[in-house]
Design an enzyme around this catalytic site. Structure first.
Site, PDB file in Angstrom:
ATOM      1  N   HIS A 179       8.714 -14.615  -2.151  1.00 40.20           N
ATOM      2  CA  HIS A 179       7.992 -13.692  -3.039  1.00 40.20           C
ATOM      3  C   HIS A 179       7.611 -12.428  -2.267  1.00 40.20           C
ATOM      4  CE1 HIS A 179       5.838 -12.081  -6.280  1.00 40.20           C
ATOM      5  NE2 HIS A 179       4.952 -13.044  -6.540  1.00 40.20           N
ATOM      6  N   TYR A 184       1.808  -8.816  -3.433  1.00 39.32           N
ATOM      7  CA  TYR A 184       1.365  -9.923  -2.587  1.00 39.32           C
ATOM      8  C   TYR A 184       1.755  -9.629  -1.128  1.00 39.32           C
ATOM      9  CZ  TYR A 184       0.082 -11.888  -6.994  1.00 39.32           C
ATOM     10  OH  TYR A 184      -0.511 -12.061  -8.214  1.00 39.32           O
ATOM     11  N   ARG A 331       8.225 -14.259 -20.110  1.00 45.64           N
ATOM     12  CA  ARG A 331       7.476 -14.509 -21.339  1.00 45.64           C
ATOM     13  C   ARG A 331       8.356 -14.929 -22.499  1.00 45.64           C
ATOM     14  NH1 ARG A 331       4.656  -8.851 -20.625  1.00 45.64           N
ATOM     15  NH2 ARG A 331       6.763  -8.565 -19.809  1.00 45.64           N
TER      16      ARG A 331
HETATM   17  C1  FNR Z   1       4.266 -14.026 -14.208  1.00 45.91           C
HETATM   18  N1  FNR Z   1       5.021 -13.346 -13.256  1.00 45.91           N
HETATM   19  C2  FNR Z   1       5.145 -13.883 -11.980  1.00 45.91           C
HETATM   20  N2  FNR Z   1       5.977 -13.317 -11.080  1.00 45.91           N
HETATM   21  C3  FNR Z   1       6.197 -13.878  -9.875  1.00 45.91           C
HETATM   22  O1  FNR Z   1       6.980 -13.353  -9.089  1.00 45.91           O
HETATM   23  N3  FNR Z   1       5.547 -15.035  -9.532  1.00 45.91           N
HETATM   24  C4  FNR Z   1       4.666 -15.658 -10.376  1.00 45.91           C
HETATM   25  O2  FNR Z   1       4.133 -16.721 -10.050  1.00 45.91           O
HETATM   26  C5  FNR Z   1       4.407 -15.034 -11.621  1.00 45.91           C
HETATM   27  N4  FNR Z   1       3.507 -15.563 -12.497  1.00 45.91           N
HETATM   28  C6  FNR Z   1       3.489 -15.135 -13.819  1.00 45.91           C
HETATM   29  C7  FNR Z   1       2.738 -15.828 -14.774  1.00 45.91           C
HETATM   30  C8  FNR Z   1       2.794 -15.450 -16.120  1.00 45.91           C
HETATM   31  C9  FNR Z   1       2.040 -16.236 -17.131  1.00 45.91           C
HETATM   32  C10 FNR Z   1       3.579 -14.335 -16.504  1.00 45.91           C
HETATM   33  C11 FNR Z   1       3.690 -13.909 -17.942  1.00 45.91           C
HETATM   34  C12 FNR Z   1       4.280 -13.626 -15.554  1.00 45.91           C
HETATM   35  C13 FNR Z   1       5.938 -12.266 -13.654  1.00 45.91           C
HETATM   36  C14 FNR Z   1       7.209 -12.830 -14.288  1.00 45.91           C
HETATM   37  O3  FNR Z   1       7.959 -13.604 -13.369  1.00 45.91           O
HETATM   38  C15 FNR Z   1       8.132 -11.712 -14.840  1.00 45.91           C
HETATM   39  O4  FNR Z   1       8.589 -10.912 -13.772  1.00 45.91           O
HETATM   40  C16 FNR Z   1       7.396 -10.827 -15.838  1.00 45.91           C
HETATM   41  O5  FNR Z   1       6.714 -11.609 -16.796  1.00 45.91           O
HETATM   42  C17 FNR Z   1       8.368  -9.878 -16.545  1.00 45.91           C
HETATM   43  O6  FNR Z   1       9.393 -10.586 -17.206  1.00 45.91           O
HETATM   44  P1  FNR Z   1       9.306 -10.896 -18.802  1.00 45.91           P
HETATM   45  O7  FNR Z   1       8.118 -11.754 -19.015  1.00 45.91           O
HETATM   46  O8  FNR Z   1       9.174  -9.569 -19.488  1.00 45.91           O
HETATM   47  O9  FNR Z   1      10.604 -11.585 -19.111  1.00 45.91           O
END
Ligand code: FNR
Length: 362
Positions: A179, A184, A331
């Protein structure tokens, strides 16, 4: 008829994904003492029963103080391996693949991101660490003032990424994702917004990338050579409106070349999260141009696009236009765990699902 790219298998190293749909890592804040629970089995397992190609388990801390909240998952202890292995075994039985995101929250650690009121003692506000410390580097009001990491602590943290990768391998995971995104710890080192160090880990881009490159080497040494490793980055800090040095796509392309040399096989392109001053205009596919630029400028690196990709046809178009090799959906999968099934219908393809769902002739 040609099978849509989204439903063609994809191979990287010895890992063959049944399709090109990836479940983006999503923290669920449902862990106790870092352990994976029944919640994680059902949550992640359901994406497998619904045909996702690769499922990335949430940001999982490599040391306890690297958790975003007390309810984050962790891989800092061998005792945390069996709970993860149970999920991997289930996912594999459905024909899907499982990876995990290895993380350290740095200055964004020790916040309340979960559901229960916990006593003060559950947090570690005096042990929140970052490349640069002091009030100037506090992320936001809900975050803590970080303390600067010593060289020795940096070395221990790098080692912890490697040990966590070894535990992921023991759990039978198909890949690990480092990550390096969303503000972070690794992103904090990369960006001049959050890294003001004057030693070998700060200053030039080479120095700011040093922590990441050492983490990659530690992970690579501790994860089976035939299995790929992923790196997720933010392509920009989204502060072009401010007159100050920050992280941007040009630096992202440069480090993409370095990390490929260091052993990263797959580059997952997200954006933002490193400063509360960011200005983000989000719209469908808004991060795809960043992925496209890396794919164009770093041949041979497998690239994942993510960010408001919610429809099968939209995903297929990104692949057809060669803007990315894989599509991650976050999402969209929470709204519709059957994203892959819907995409298969929209693209008019008979996709392969678990035998149980096949039996139901969905
Ligand atoms: C996330 N996102 C996220 N990203 C990541 O790198 N590590 C994580 O643990 C998390 N946790 C997380 C929790 C929740 C509830 C959401 C909605 C999002 C970001 C996620 O991986 C993604 O990059 C974004 O949500 C954008 O993509 P979507 O949702 O538009 O398809």
């Amino acid at each position: 008829d040609k099978v849509p790219l989204l439903f063609q298998p994809f191979q990287v190293k010895d890992l063959t994904l049944p399709n090109r749909v990836v479940v983006a890592p999503m923290g669920q804040f449902s862990s106790q003492d870092g352990f994976f629970t029944d919640y994680h089995l059902v949550h992640l397992g359901s994406f497998a029963t619904h045909g996702a190609g690769l499922i990335l388990a949430e940001a999982t801390a490599v040391v306890p103080e690297g958790r975003i909240s007390p309810a984050d998952t962790g891989l800092w202890d061998d005792k945390q391996i069996p709970g993860l292995k149970r999920i991997a075994d289930f996912v594999h039985a459905q024909g899907s693949k499982l990876g995990i995101q290895l993380a350290h929250a740095g200055r964004k650690a020790s916040v309340k991101a979960h559901y229960e009121e916990l006593p003060e003692s559950a947090y570690w506000k005096d042990n929140v660490v970052a490349p640069s410390g002091g009030a100037e580097f506090q992320w936001g009001q809900s975050h803590h003032i970080p303390r600067e990491l010593s060289i020795e602590e940096i070395e221990e943290t790098i080692k912890a990424f490697g040990t966590a990768a070894a535990r992921a391998a023991k759990a039978g995971l198909d890949t690990v994702e480092i990550h390096g995104a969303h503000g972070y710890l690794i992103h904090q080192f990369l960006s001049p917004v959050s890294n003001h160090r004057t030693d070998r880990y700060g200053g030039s881009l080479e120095n700011r990338a040093q922590f990441l490159l050492e983490v990659i080497r530690a992970v690579r040494e501790n994860f089976p050579a035939e299995k790929p490793i992923l790196l997720r980055v933010s392509a920009t800090d989204f502060v072009e409106h401010l007159d100050q040095p920050s992280w941007d796509i040009a630096q992202t392309v440069q480090i993409a070349k370095w990390v490929k040399e260091a052993g990263v096989d797959v580059f997952h392109v997200s954006a933002g999260g490193n400063t509360a001053k960011q200005r983000i205009k989000a719209f469908p596919g808004y991060q795809v141009p960043f992925a496209e630029r890396v794919k164009r400028e770093v041949p041979g690196l497998v690239v994942v696009a993510v960010g408001i990709i919610t429809e099968g046809k939209q995903a297929e178009e990104v692949l057809e236009k060669e803007k990315a090799d894989l599509i991650a959906v976050g999402r969209g999968f929470l709204r519709h765990p059957n994203f892959v099934i819907n995409a298969a219908q929209a693209l008019n393809v008979k996709a392969k699902f678990s035998q149980q769902y096949e039996h139901g002739r969905i």
